[in-house]
Design a protein around this motif. Structure first.
Motif, PDB file in Angstrom:
ATOM      1  N   LEU A   1     128.569  30.430  71.232  1.00 19.71           N
ATOM      2  CA  LEU A   1     128.421  30.535  70.257  1.00 19.71           C
ATOM      3  C   LEU A   1     128.140  31.961  71.479  1.00 19.71           C
ATOM      4  O   LEU A   1     128.107  32.611  72.697  1.00 19.71           O
ATOM      5  N   ASP A   2     129.622  33.469  70.950  1.00 20.69           N
ATOM      6  CA  ASP A   2     129.446  34.625  71.785  1.00 20.69           C
ATOM      7  C   ASP A   2     128.695  35.684  71.460  1.00 20.69           C
ATOM      8  O   ASP A   2     128.591  36.614  70.307  1.00 20.69           O
ATOM      9  N   GLU A   3     127.654  35.779  72.189  1.00 21.10           N
ATOM     10  CA  GLU A   3     126.469  36.791  72.107  1.00 21.10           C
ATOM     11  C   GLU A   3     125.860  37.152  70.717  1.00 21.10           C
ATOM     12  O   GLU A   3     126.666  38.168  70.164  1.00 21.10           O
ATOM     13  N   PRO A   4     125.544  36.471  70.195  1.00 23.98           N
ATOM     14  CA  PRO A   4     124.873  35.918  69.181  1.00 23.98           C
ATOM     15  C   PRO A   4     124.192  37.119  69.151  1.00 23.98           C
ATOM     16  O   PRO A   4     123.560  37.237  67.796  1.00 23.98           O
ATOM     17  N   THR A   5     123.118  37.310  69.832  1.00 22.63           N
ATOM     18  CA  THR A   5     122.348  38.420  69.683  1.00 22.63           C
ATOM     19  C   THR A   5     122.451  39.808  69.401  1.00 22.63           C
ATOM     20  O   THR A   5     121.584  40.756  69.368  1.00 22.63           O
ATOM     21  N   GLU A   6     123.833  40.188  69.972  1.00 21.58           N
ATOM     22  CA  GLU A   6     124.085  41.487  70.027  1.00 21.58           C
ATOM     23  C   GLU A   6     124.024  42.443  68.663  1.00 21.58           C
ATOM     24  O   GLU A   6     124.476  42.163  67.582  1.00 21.58           O
ATOM     25  N   GLY A   7     123.088  43.699  68.457  1.00 20.05           N
ATOM     26  CA  GLY A   7     122.896  44.166  67.417  1.00 20.05           C
ATOM     27  C   GLY A   7     122.363  43.935  66.649  1.00 20.05           C
ATOM     28  O   GLY A   7     122.352  44.037  65.227  1.00 20.05           O
ATOM     29  N   ILE A   8     121.416  42.727  66.697  1.00 22.80           N
ATOM     30  CA  ILE A   8     120.532  42.355  65.732  1.00 22.80           C
ATOM     31  C   ILE A   8     119.050  42.514  65.877  1.00 22.80           C
ATOM     32  O   ILE A   8     118.411  42.345  67.085  1.00 22.80           O
ATOM     33  N   GLN A   9     118.439  42.498  64.643  1.00 16.91           N
ATOM     34  CA  GLN A   9     116.788  42.916  65.053  1.00 16.91           C
ATOM     35  C   GLN A   9     116.048  42.224  65.797  1.00 16.91           C
ATOM     36  O   GLN A   9     116.295  40.438  65.423  1.00 16.91           O
ATOM     37  N   PRO A  10     115.061  41.797  65.884  1.00 19.74           N
ATOM     38  CA  PRO A  10     113.822  40.812  66.963  1.00 19.74           C
ATOM     39  C   PRO A  10     114.031  39.467  66.274  1.00 19.74           C
ATOM     40  O   PRO A  10     113.237  38.490  66.537  1.00 19.74           O
ATOM     41  N   SER A  11     113.346  40.182  64.126  1.00 21.28           N
ATOM     42  CA  SER A  11     112.672  38.724  63.894  1.00 21.28           C
ATOM     43  C   SER A  11     114.296  37.764  63.811  1.00 21.28           C
ATOM     44  O   SER A  11     113.536  36.374  63.682  1.00 21.28           O
ATOM     45  N   ILE A  12     115.311  38.394  63.431  1.00 26.25           N
ATOM     46  CA  ILE A  12     116.439  37.326  63.147  1.00 26.25           C
ATOM     47  C   ILE A  12     116.984  36.534  64.467  1.00 26.25           C
ATOM     48  O   ILE A  12     117.809  36.061  64.940  1.00 26.25           O
ATOM     49  N   ILE A  13     116.166  37.210  65.689  1.00 31.39           N
ATOM     50  CA  ILE A  13     116.536  36.685  66.714  1.00 31.39           C
ATOM     51  C   ILE A  13     115.890  35.214  67.332  1.00 31.39           C
ATOM     52  O   ILE A  13     116.625  34.538  67.938  1.00 31.39           O
ATOM     53  N   LYS A  14     115.129  35.410  66.684  1.00 30.86           N
ATOM     54  CA  LYS A  14     113.920  34.480  66.817  1.00 30.86           C
ATOM     55  C   LYS A  14     114.483  33.269  65.590  1.00 30.86           C
ATOM     56  O   LYS A  14     114.114  32.337  66.573  1.00 30.86           O
ATOM     57  N   ASP A  15     114.787  33.683  64.724  1.00 27.77           N
ATOM     58  CA  ASP A  15     115.214  32.969  64.097  1.00 27.77           C
ATOM     59  C   ASP A  15     116.348  31.784  64.881  1.00 27.77           C
ATOM     60  O   ASP A  15     116.801  30.947  64.307  1.00 27.77           O
ATOM     61  N   ILE A  16     117.258  32.610  64.833  1.00 29.03           N
ATOM     62  CA  ILE A  16     118.645  31.976  65.753  1.00 29.03           C
ATOM     63  C   ILE A  16     118.606  31.519  66.662  1.00 29.03           C
ATOM     64  O   ILE A  16     118.707  29.827  67.239  1.00 29.03           O
ATOM     65  N   ALA A  17     117.628  31.689  67.620  1.00 31.86           N
ATOM     66  CA  ALA A  17     116.569  30.839  69.195  1.00 31.86           C
ATOM     67  C   ALA A  17     116.102  29.253  68.075  1.00 31.86           C
ATOM     68  O   ALA A  17     116.596  28.371  69.116  1.00 31.86           O
ATOM     69  N   HIS A  18     115.626  29.466  67.376  1.00 33.51           N
ATOM     70  CA  HIS A  18     115.072  28.400  66.751  1.00 33.51           C
ATOM     71  C   HIS A  18     116.477  27.295  65.846  1.00 33.51           C
ATOM     72  O   HIS A  18     116.093  26.258  65.928  1.00 33.51           O
ATOM     73  N   VAL A  19     117.115  28.371  65.159  1.00 34.83           N
ATOM     74  CA  VAL A  19     118.322  27.491  65.390  1.00 34.83           C
ATOM     75  C   VAL A  19     119.237  26.745  66.812  1.00 34.83           C
ATOM     76  O   VAL A  19     119.107  25.042  66.341  1.00 34.83           O
ATOM     77  N   ILE A  20     119.215  27.227  66.819  1.00 36.01           N
ATOM     78  CA  ILE A  20     119.777  27.075  68.282  1.00 36.01           C
ATOM     79  C   ILE A  20     119.404  25.938  69.639  1.00 36.01           C
ATOM     80  O   ILE A  20     119.971  24.667  68.991  1.00 36.01           O
TER      81      ILE A  20
END
Length: 231
Positions: free
Chosen positions: A156-175
């Motif tokens: 995963l190459d910088e999956p949080t770049e330019g992403i809103q905080p709520s979705i960053i949390k969702d992505i962290a949970h998935v990882i």
């Protein structure tokens, strides 16, 4: 385990990676940290087979893959979620997901229900074009497309770049969920220490094309890592 040993990579006469070595274990998250331009993306592209190192070796599950083309690596379980997402904007969400089928044998070409469990928003958007999704939704689509490939190594190459905080949390949970399932090695490129420290089992910190720190987070003072992330 993924083992990269003494990777040297050039673009023309410019050297992007200088003797880079790193490992990534199944069931763990390895975070590659560093400022912009230090070689993180070049290392990920070398692992995925998109660029060829001039010297060094890349071994995945005890098999040398350094000279293996990208499509063969994908078939061997290596999936890359690139920086910038690179979804197909004119294809529907479902067609984007199905593009992950290319790495699978015909009998395995199905989208698992787990994809929609991890990213429920995608189920309601299957007929929408990828280019019509928000940036966060596109990032979820890019990760889901990689998971359709049933990888055992997820990059995963910088999956949080330019992403809103709520979705960053969702992505962290998935990882975290994918790591805890225990069947996948995850390499996560990040600039943001706070996101990385919540997920990382192992840090690889880069500066000017070299690895300057490597090991479990407990081995380092936070300031020692952060000074390689600030401009």
């Amino acid at each position: 385990m993924l083992v990269c040993s003494d990777i040297n990579l050039f673009y023309g006469s410019s050297q992007a990676l200088r003797g880079v070595s790193m490992t990534a274990e199944i069931g763990k998250v390895t975070c590659v940290l560093g400022r912009n331009g230090v070689g993180k993306t070049s290392l990920m592209r070398a692992i995925a087979g998109q660029v060829a190192p001039r010297s060094g070796s890349i071994v995945w599950k005890d098999k040398e893959i350094t000279g293996m083309p990208a499509y063969a690596r994908a078939s061997s379980g290596v999936a890359l979620v690139p920086q910038g997402r690179e979804i197909f904007p004119l294809l529907t969400v479902e067609e984007n997901l199905k593009s992950g089928f290319a790495a699978l044998p015909a009998k395995e070409r199905a989208i698992s229900d787990e994809i929609y469990t991890l990213f429920p928003v995608l189920r309601s958007m299957l007929a929408r074009r990828g280019g019509d999704l928000s940036g966060g939704q596109q990032q979820q689509l890019a990760i889901a497309r990689a998971l359709v490939m049933k990888p055992s190594l997820l990059v995963l190459d910088e999956p949080t770049e330019g992403i809103q905080p709520s979705i960053i949390k969702d992505i962290a949970h998935v990882i975290a969920h994918l790591r805890d399932m225990g069947g996948m090695a995850i390499v996560l490129v990040e600039q943001y220490f706070d996101f990385a420290k919540e997920l990382a089992d192992h840090f690889v910190v880069m500066d000017r094309g070299e690895v300057v720190l490597a090991g479990p987070p407990s081995d380092f003072a936070e300031n020692d890592v952060r000074r390689h992330l600030t401009v």
